[in-house]
Design an enzyme around this catalytic site. Structure first.
Site, PDB file in Angstrom:
ATOM      1  N   GLU B  41       0.857  -1.189   0.000  1.00 20.26           N
ATOM      2  CA  GLU B  41       0.000   0.000   0.000  1.00 20.26           C
ATOM      3  C   GLU B  41       0.889   1.234   0.000  1.00 20.26           C
ATOM      4  OE1 GLU B  41      -3.267   1.027  -0.211  1.00 20.26           O
ATOM      5  OE2 GLU B  41      -2.316   2.987   0.001  1.00 20.26           O
ATOM      6  N   SER B  55     -20.399   6.906   0.614  1.00 18.28           N
ATOM      7  CA  SER B  55     -21.617   7.089   1.414  1.00 18.28           C
ATOM      8  C   SER B  55     -21.771   6.015   2.496  1.00 18.28           C
ATOM      9  CB  SER B  55     -22.860   7.049   0.526  1.00 18.28           C
ATOM     10  OG  SER B  55     -22.789   8.012  -0.487  1.00 18.28           O
ATOM     11  N   HIS B  59     -25.565  -1.350  -0.605  1.00 20.60           N
ATOM     12  CA  HIS B  59     -26.649  -1.291  -1.583  1.00 20.60           C
ATOM     13  C   HIS B  59     -27.308  -2.652  -1.774  1.00 20.60           C
ATOM     14  CE1 HIS B  59     -26.036   2.812  -2.751  1.00 20.60           C
ATOM     15  NE2 HIS B  59     -24.754   2.620  -3.002  1.00 20.60           N
ATOM     16  N   ARG B 320     -14.614   8.783  -7.836  1.00 15.69           N
ATOM     17  CA  ARG B 320     -14.988   7.509  -8.460  1.00 15.69           C
ATOM     18  C   ARG B 320     -13.988   7.146  -9.550  1.00 15.69           C
ATOM     19  NH1 ARG B 320     -19.042  11.077  -8.164  1.00 15.69           N
ATOM     20  NH2 ARG B 320     -20.958  10.553  -7.032  1.00 15.69           N
ATOM     21  N   SER B 353     -18.815   2.467  -7.409  1.00 12.98           N
ATOM     22  CA  SER B 353     -19.974   2.022  -6.661  1.00 12.98           C
ATOM     23  C   SER B 353     -20.684   0.938  -7.467  1.00 12.98           C
ATOM     24  CB  SER B 353     -20.918   3.205  -6.417  1.00 12.98           C
ATOM     25  OG  SER B 353     -21.914   2.830  -5.520  1.00 12.98           O
ATOM     26  N   CYS B 415     -11.792  12.768  24.102  1.00  9.34           N
ATOM     27  CA  CYS B 415     -12.586  13.485  23.104  1.00  9.34           C
ATOM     28  C   CYS B 415     -13.941  13.803  23.722  1.00  9.34           C
ATOM     29  CB  CYS B 415     -12.754  12.632  21.856  1.00  9.34           C
ATOM     30  SG  CYS B 415     -14.009  13.235  20.717  1.00  9.34           S
ATOM     31  N   CYS B 417     -16.526  15.544  22.498  1.00  4.35           N
ATOM     32  CA  CYS B 417     -17.731  15.502  21.662  1.00  4.35           C
ATOM     33  C   CYS B 417     -18.265  14.079  21.542  1.00  4.35           C
ATOM     34  CB  CYS B 417     -17.455  16.036  20.270  1.00  4.35           C
ATOM     35  SG  CYS B 417     -16.815  17.706  20.259  1.00  4.35           S
ATOM     36  N   CYS B 452     -16.550  19.560  17.413  1.00  2.96           N
ATOM     37  CA  CYS B 452     -15.433  20.505  17.563  1.00  2.96           C
ATOM     38  C   CYS B 452     -14.238  20.085  16.731  1.00  2.96           C
ATOM     39  CB  CYS B 452     -15.085  20.746  19.022  1.00  2.96           C
ATOM     40  SG  CYS B 452     -13.811  19.682  19.704  1.00  2.96           S
TER      41      CYS B 452
HETATM   42  C1  LIG Z   1     -18.472   9.394  -3.837  1.00  4.63           C
HETATM   43  C2  LIG Z   1     -18.519   7.895  -3.763  1.00  4.63           C
HETATM   44  C3  LIG Z   1     -19.574   7.269  -3.103  1.00  4.63           C
HETATM   45  C4  LIG Z   1     -19.645   5.874  -3.044  1.00  4.63           C
HETATM   46  N1  LIG Z   1     -20.650   5.296  -2.335  1.00  4.63           N
HETATM   47  C5  LIG Z   1     -20.690   3.940  -2.243  1.00  4.63           C
HETATM   48  C6  LIG Z   1     -21.701   3.306  -1.468  1.00  4.63           C
HETATM   49  O1  LIG Z   1     -22.496   3.964  -0.788  1.00  4.63           O
HETATM   50  N2  LIG Z   1     -21.762   1.953  -1.461  1.00  4.63           N
HETATM   51  C7  LIG Z   1     -20.873   1.199  -2.158  1.00  4.63           C
HETATM   52  O2  LIG Z   1     -21.002  -0.014  -2.142  1.00  4.63           O
HETATM   53  N3  LIG Z   1     -19.879   1.777  -2.870  1.00  4.63           N
HETATM   54  C8  LIG Z   1     -19.757   3.127  -2.916  1.00  4.63           C
HETATM   55  N4  LIG Z   1     -18.752   3.713  -3.614  1.00  4.63           N
HETATM   56  C9  LIG Z   1     -17.776   2.877  -4.276  1.00  4.63           C
HETATM   57  C10 LIG Z   1     -16.696   2.347  -3.335  1.00  4.63           C
HETATM   58  O3  LIG Z   1     -16.241   3.336  -2.440  1.00  4.63           O
HETATM   59  C11 LIG Z   1     -15.518   1.841  -4.163  1.00  4.63           C
HETATM   60  O4  LIG Z   1     -16.002   0.970  -5.131  1.00  4.63           O
HETATM   61  C12 LIG Z   1     -14.506   1.083  -3.326  1.00  4.63           C
HETATM   62  O5  LIG Z   1     -14.111   1.829  -2.207  1.00  4.63           O
HETATM   63  C13 LIG Z   1     -13.309   0.738  -4.166  1.00  4.63           C
HETATM   64  O6  LIG Z   1     -12.348   0.104  -3.357  1.00  4.63           O
HETATM   65  P1  LIG Z   1     -10.921  -0.248  -3.905  1.00  4.63           P
HETATM   66  O7  LIG Z   1     -10.278  -1.028  -2.843  1.00  4.63           O
HETATM   67  O8  LIG Z   1     -11.036  -0.803  -5.240  1.00  4.63           O
HETATM   68  O9  LIG Z   1     -10.207   1.152  -4.135  1.00  4.63           O
HETATM   69  P2  LIG Z   1      -9.408   2.184  -3.148  1.00  4.63           P
HETATM   70  O10 LIG Z   1     -10.126   2.380  -1.889  1.00  4.63           O
HETATM   71  O11 LIG Z   1      -9.133   3.337  -3.980  1.00  4.63           O
HETATM   72  O12 LIG Z   1      -8.088   1.405  -2.833  1.00  4.63           O
HETATM   73  C14 LIG Z   1      -7.016   1.340  -3.693  1.00  4.63           C
HETATM   74  C15 LIG Z   1      -5.743   1.379  -2.892  1.00  4.63           C
HETATM   75  O13 LIG Z   1      -4.637   1.146  -3.728  1.00  4.63           O
HETATM   76  C16 LIG Z   1      -3.575   1.962  -3.333  1.00  4.63           C
HETATM   77  N5  LIG Z   1      -2.658   2.101  -4.458  1.00  4.63           N
HETATM   78  C17 LIG Z   1      -2.919   2.699  -5.651  1.00  4.63           C
HETATM   79  N6  LIG Z   1      -1.837   2.657  -6.426  1.00  4.63           N
HETATM   80  C18 LIG Z   1      -0.870   2.010  -5.727  1.00  4.63           C
HETATM   81  C19 LIG Z   1       0.465   1.663  -6.012  1.00  4.63           C
HETATM   82  N7  LIG Z   1       1.034   1.967  -7.167  1.00  4.63           N
HETATM   83  N8  LIG Z   1       1.168   1.004  -5.070  1.00  4.63           N
HETATM   84  C20 LIG Z   1       0.607   0.690  -3.877  1.00  4.63           C
HETATM   85  N9  LIG Z   1      -0.653   1.002  -3.567  1.00  4.63           N
HETATM   86  C21 LIG Z   1      -1.386   1.647  -4.483  1.00  4.63           C
HETATM   87  C22 LIG Z   1      -4.267   3.228  -2.946  1.00  4.63           C
HETATM   88  O14 LIG Z   1      -3.459   4.034  -2.125  1.00  4.63           O
HETATM   89  C23 LIG Z   1      -5.515   2.719  -2.267  1.00  4.63           C
HETATM   90  O15 LIG Z   1      -5.335   2.564  -0.881  1.00  4.63           O
HETATM   91  C24 LIG Z   1     -18.653   5.104  -3.678  1.00  4.63           C
HETATM   92  C25 LIG Z   1     -17.584   5.734  -4.304  1.00  4.63           C
HETATM   93  C26 LIG Z   1     -17.504   7.117  -4.338  1.00  4.63           C
HETATM   94  C27 LIG Z   1     -16.323   7.783  -4.971  1.00  4.63           C
END
Ligand SMILES: Cc1cc2nc3c(=O)[nH]c(=O)nc-3n(C[C@H](O)[C@H](O)[C@H](O)COP(=O)(O)OP(=O)(O)OC[C@H]3O[C@@H](n4cnc5c(N)ncnc54)[C@H](O)[C@@H]3O)c2cc1C
Ligand SMILES: Cc1cc2nc3c(=O)[nH]c(=O)nc-3n(C[C@H](O)[C@H](O)[C@H](O)COP(=O)(O)OP(=O)(O)OC[C@H]3O[C@@H](n4cnc5c(N)ncnc54)[C@H](O)[C@@H]3O)c2cc1C
Lengths: 414, 493
Positions: B41, B55, B59, B320, B353, B415, B417, B452
């Site tokens: 990471e 959020s 879902h 996203r 999402s 804390c 709050c 706060c």
């Molecule tokens: C505004 C918003 C609202 C959403 N609401 C919902 C919801 O209500 N319900 C739902 O189910 N989903 C929701 N989603 C979708 C959901 O948040 C994502 O699909 C999910 O978090 C993706 O997870 P991930 O692990 O793929 O990505 P990330 O959380 O982005 O994790 C990727 C990780 O890889 C690391 N990384 C990247 N490049 C490298 C590298 N070269 N070397 C080492 N590490 C690296 C990053 O630092 C990061 O920690 C929402 C998304 C957004 C943006």
């Protein structure tokens, strides 16, 4: 868990709590307990190492800790019981007080509770400054605590948003410690801090003050790299094309204080939306019988001297309250002129001498502020200039007051 | 400094790139088997990017196209969420959800959503009238609504943290502050270059979220582009929280590529308003903007009139990782692929999402791909249970009394709050992942999250971090590498 009974419990050992305790003891009240969550008494004054405290009360310029020490000494000499390192976590309308400390969980029941918890600062979230969220954004009070209580330096080049007194004092403090303070930006067309602080903290150090300006964006993903500042129009909207970028690693927010009212709300105490503190009568009694409030928890003060005086007036009433059933004169409202931001108290029973504290909403030149009841003018004060930064106090002796008749605080332009 | 020699000793069966919710869920699922697994990471904590900026809604699966991976994994993830939440001790509440409409046009769209949901296998969907809305959420406006009983809310930070902690407890290695910079295919797998040394592994799984296209390019897969699309939020004070018992959404405009500006209660009792949908240029530009914050306020009020500016305690944004550009609009399906030319590299892109909801089914899908090539044997010592930090303020008075007696740190409220004690802060500082940033402590303990925003407690927490780990002022970080909180001492002491 056993409940301990007390005559008076004071929540908070800052200037308000200390002054109330000392004054109660002078009236012969024996069973008083101060609960303070910090290790030391003194409240926010512990971190105010600058001078300028006590000019009204002691006619000398003391530092915050010196001012506090006078009250701490009095409380200690009087043998008033104090518990420190204990946090009150619950307050109920029946005046049950729950607190926790390393030594355990405590439940007290008091005849009278005095709220003296002080205030908290408004934050970035509360004023919704857009932009990223890097390290290096501090409220003025936290910056002050880091530097003065913990010897931690928070940054090297700072922009200050808001011209509240603590921000002004921190502008000087940072400068004295070798940081460069780029400027103080205030959204209002006038400063919100005291004139003496503008002179002593900014002018004397050539720190510019920009009125009708605000921070419109924050930059940097790790540590703050800079802010965008814009000029604002009369409804505080940023004026397009007035943006200017300022490079800095620190942004200090001095954008207002709000009474600490978590416990007040828990007890069901009614709050005044204007002061954001409890609504009280001239006894400083809140809407819940036996719960009183003074100091910054009630309304944010400019000078600590007035906090002490207010707490002493409160103590007088609490002393009476303990001796006899509360006054049953009906409380009637104090009506504030539209030019005033608020008044404390908000209600009067007209059964003791009255002090009304208030602030104007905007700077006013050549005004008279008077207290009226029916067609009777009880008191008038004239001001060459009245400003929001300075709290105004008007007093009326009990004899002049008519119970049951609302009071009006009137502002007249000369 | 780590030299190549020592780093090369780090050989794994499976290397996961990225510890968002997907990488963390995958790490935990893989720890059920006898495999040597590590996660790389780039940040100082898990959950720094998208997984901590959403959020937090679990879902039900009616917004996704029938037949898509999104639909399949979302429905599975939602139905199975309760079991996982219990095992790893995180907050989850099946609140149900309302999608509210106002006119005949809306009613048609709600009906279509209901039908799609039923095709996807979502149970219990109902079109309800205004009386039912009034009954379920008196403050919400709407003439009719689609009611989904299976939808729930969770704490996305704690979910990701808990998955990662459970993985680590079961033997997975987590390498924070290790950014992958290059990947080379070698005989029996891959050599993975990081900012702190080289790793080798038979399998590499791309869970890099917003950077998944870049990681894919490192092995020569260059046919994906991620278009970052920002969503800004307002966080409201708990005072309004009781007026919103369940998430309330407007009828979505599919082309926009979001679900519309909605109101979501958090498991802590705050409310989120958002997110907006704006394509941006930089992948991790989490800044908020005046015009969008104003828009959130206006849109939010259309379905939730109590919303007002004085209730806002902070703002934030998430981004996203979209596979469709602004001009295309809408959604692309999740990509989960294993190409012949990049054998043992599982590529995942476009996990937007409902990626939070779908993380566990996505992980299981990856394992089924690995299982086609490997003889997966169960890890007999796998323990699915992880314990969270005990919340002092939620205990009975008697229990509080005995907790303080056993550990006096419970008697110190740090804390004000959120009512978080020193014992809880210390538990967060001593977290199993070894995270020490202020944000990391905040997300684990809830300290500094209240109205706060750390005004009272940040000082104490910074001091505890310095004392516990014998650190200097300069080394206290807010969240990311280089997010120095202090510059030193005021005067030499
Ligand atoms: C505004 C918003 C609202 C959403 N609401 C919902 C919801 O209500 N319900 C739902 O189910 N989903 C929701 N989603 C979708 C959901 O948040 C994502 O699909 C999910 O978090 C993706 O997870 P991930 O692990 O793929 O990505 P990330 O959380 O982005 O994790 C990727 C990780 O890889 C690391 N990384 C990247 N490049 C490298 C590298 N070269 N070397 C080492 N590490 C690296 C990053 O630092 C990061 O920690 C929402 C998304 C957004 C943006
Ligand atoms: C940063 C700052 C700088 C200032 N500078 C000046 C100045 O230069 N000159 C001047 O005259 N005035 C100044 N003032 C104003 C003056 O210091 C205050 O008006 C005064 O200290 C208020 O006193 P108080 O007792 O109401 O509150 P505080 O001093 O804030 O005391 C409240 C006390 O209550 C305790 N407490 C709160 N909640 C609990 C709980 N739940 N359980 C137990 N204890 C609790 C707190 O720890 C604190 O000790 C300043 C104020 C601030 C905030």
């Amino acid at each position: 868990m056993t409940t301990q009974n007390r005559s008076v419990i004071i929540i908070g050992g800052g200037p308000a709590g200390l002054a109330a305790a000392a004054a109660l003891r002078q009236q012969g009240v024996e069973d008083i307990l101060i609960l303070e969550r910090e290790h030391d008494l003194g409240g926010i004054l512990r971190q105010c190492i600058h001078d300028g405290f006590g000019l009204t009360r002691f006619k000398e310029a003391l530092s915050g800790p010196e001012y506090a020490a006078r009250f701490v000494d009095t409380v200690q000499q009087a043998g008033i019981e104090v518990m420190t390192d204990i946090t009150v976590t619950e307050l109920h309308a029946d005046r049950t007080v729950v607190a926790t400390a390393r030594s355990g969980r405590y439940v007290f029941k008091a005849q009278a509770v005095i709220l003296a918890m002080g205030c908290r600062e408004r934050t970035r979230g509360a004023i919704q400054i857009p932009g990223s969220r890097p390290a290096g954004v501090y409220t003025a009070g936290i910056a002050q605590a880091y530097m003065n209580l913990k010897n931690i330096m928070i940054g090297r080049s700072a922009v200050i948003l808001g011209s509240g007194d603590i921000g002004l004092i921190m502008a000087r403090r940072l400068t004295l410690e070798g940081a460069s303070v780029k400027g103080v930006f205030e959204i209002q067309p006038y400063p919100s801090g005291l004139p003496r602080n503008i002179t002593q903290c900014l002018d004397d150090y050539d720190i510019p003050l920009f009125l009708s300006h605000t921070v419109t964006a924050i930059h940097g993903t790790k540590r703050l790299t800079g802010v965008t500042v814009s000029q604002v129009d009369s409804s505080f909207r940023p004026i397009p094309d007035t943006e200017k970028e300022w490079t800095c690693d620190t942004l200090i927010l001095s954008v207002g204080l709000i009474p600490e009212n978590e416990l007040s709300k828990m007890a069901g105490v009614l709050l005044d939306p204007r002061t954001k503190g409890p609504r009280v009568d001239e006894h400083y009694q809140t809407s819940v019988a036996g719960i009183f409030a003074a100091g910054n928890v009630l309304h944010v003060h400019d000078l600590v001297d007035f906090v002490s005086l207010e707490a002493e007036r409160l103590a007088e009433s609490v002393g009476d309250y303990l001796k006899q059933a509360p006054a049953d004169e009906e409380a009637v409202p104090v009506e504030a002129d539209p030019e005033l931001a608020y008044t404390v108290p908000q209600l009067v029973r007209a059964d003791r001498d009255l002090t009304v504290s208030c602030r104007v909403r905007r700077p006013l030149n050549r005004v008279r502020i008077s207290i009226w009841q029916n067609d009777q003018k009880h008191v008038t004060r004239r001001f060459r200039r009245a400003i929001p930064a300075e709290m105004i106090h008007l007093t009326v002796p009990k004899e002049k007051l008519v119970p049951g008749e609302p009071l009006k605080v009137v502002v007249e332009h000369e | 400094m780590m030299n190549k020699q020592t780093a090369l000793q780090k050989r794994y069966d499976v290397l996961i790139i990225g510890s968002g919710v997907v990488g963390s869920a995958l790490a935990r699922e893989l720890s059920r088997y006898q495999l040597n697994v590590a996660v790389l990471e780039k940040e100082l904590d898990v959950c720094t990017e998208t997984s901590g900026r959403n959020s937090g809604v679990i879902h039900a699966g009616f917004n996704n196209k029938p037949g898509s991976l999104m639909a399949k994994f979302c429905v599975e993830g939602c139905l199975g969420y309760g079991v996982v939440a219990d095992e790893i001790d995180i907050p989850f509440s099946r609140t149900g959800k309302l999608v509210v409409g106002f006119d005949d046009e809306d009613r048609k769209k709600l009906q279509a959503l209901k039908e799609a949901g039923e095709q996807n296998g979502v149970p219990g969907l109902e079109i309800v009238e205004s009386d039912v809305i009034r009954d379920k959420a008196p403050a919400i406006l709407g003439e009719m609504a689609l009611y989904s009983p299976m939808t729930g809310i969770t704490n996305p930070f704690l979910y990701t943290v808990a998955l990662a902690e459970n993985a680590v407890q079961n033997g997975v290695s987590l390498w924070l502050n290790h950014e992958v910079t290059a990947i080379e295919q070698v005989d029996d797998g891959y050599q993975v270059q990081t900012t702190q040394g080289v790793f080798e592994s038979r399998w590499v799984i791309n869970c890099a979220g917003l950077f998944a296209d870049r990681v894919a390019r490192m092995v020569g897969i260059d046919d994906y582009t991620i278009y970052p699309c920002r969503g800004e939020y307002l966080v409201l004070d708990k005072e309004l929280g009781s007026q919103l018992p369940l998430p309330a959404y407007p009828v979505p405009n599919i082309r926009e590529g979001g679900l519309g500006i909605h109101l979501t209660p958090t498991t802590d009792g705050n409310i989120l308003v958002g997110p907006s949908t704006d394509y941006i240029d930089e992948h991790t530009d989490y800044g908020t903007t005046r015009s969008i914050l104003d828009l959130l306020m206006r849109e939010g009020r259309k379905i939730f009139p109590p919303l007002n500016p004085s209730a806002v305690i902070r703002t934030f944004a998430g981004v996203r990782p979209k596979l469709v550009s602004r001009t295309t609009g809408g959604y692309a399906d999740f990509v989960i692929e294993h190409r012949p030319e990049t054998r043992h590299f599982i590529n995942m892109v476009g996990l937007e999402s409902p990626g939070l909801t779908a993380a566990v089914p996505i992980a299981r899908n990856v394992i089924s791909i690995i299982g086609e090539y490997e003889d997966l044997r169960e890890n007999p010592s796998f323990n699915p249970c992880r314990e969270g930090i005990l919340s002092f303020k939620d205990q009975t008075p008697e229990r509080q009394e005995s907790l303080i007696h056993e550990n006096p740190d419970y008697g110190v409220v740090v804390c004000r709050c959120e009512g978080i004690t020193q014992a809880e802060i210390l538990a967060a500082i001593r977290n199993p992942l070894g995270v020490t940033t202020l944000s990391g402590i905040k997300n684990r303990s809830r300290a500094m999250m209240g109205r706060c925003q750390g005004g009272y407690c940040q000082i104490r927490i910074a001091e505890l971090i310095m004392a516990e780990q014998n650190r200097s002022e300069e080394s206290v970080m807010l969240a990311r590498k280089g997010s120095r909180t202090f510059v030193g001492k005021v005067r030499p002491s």
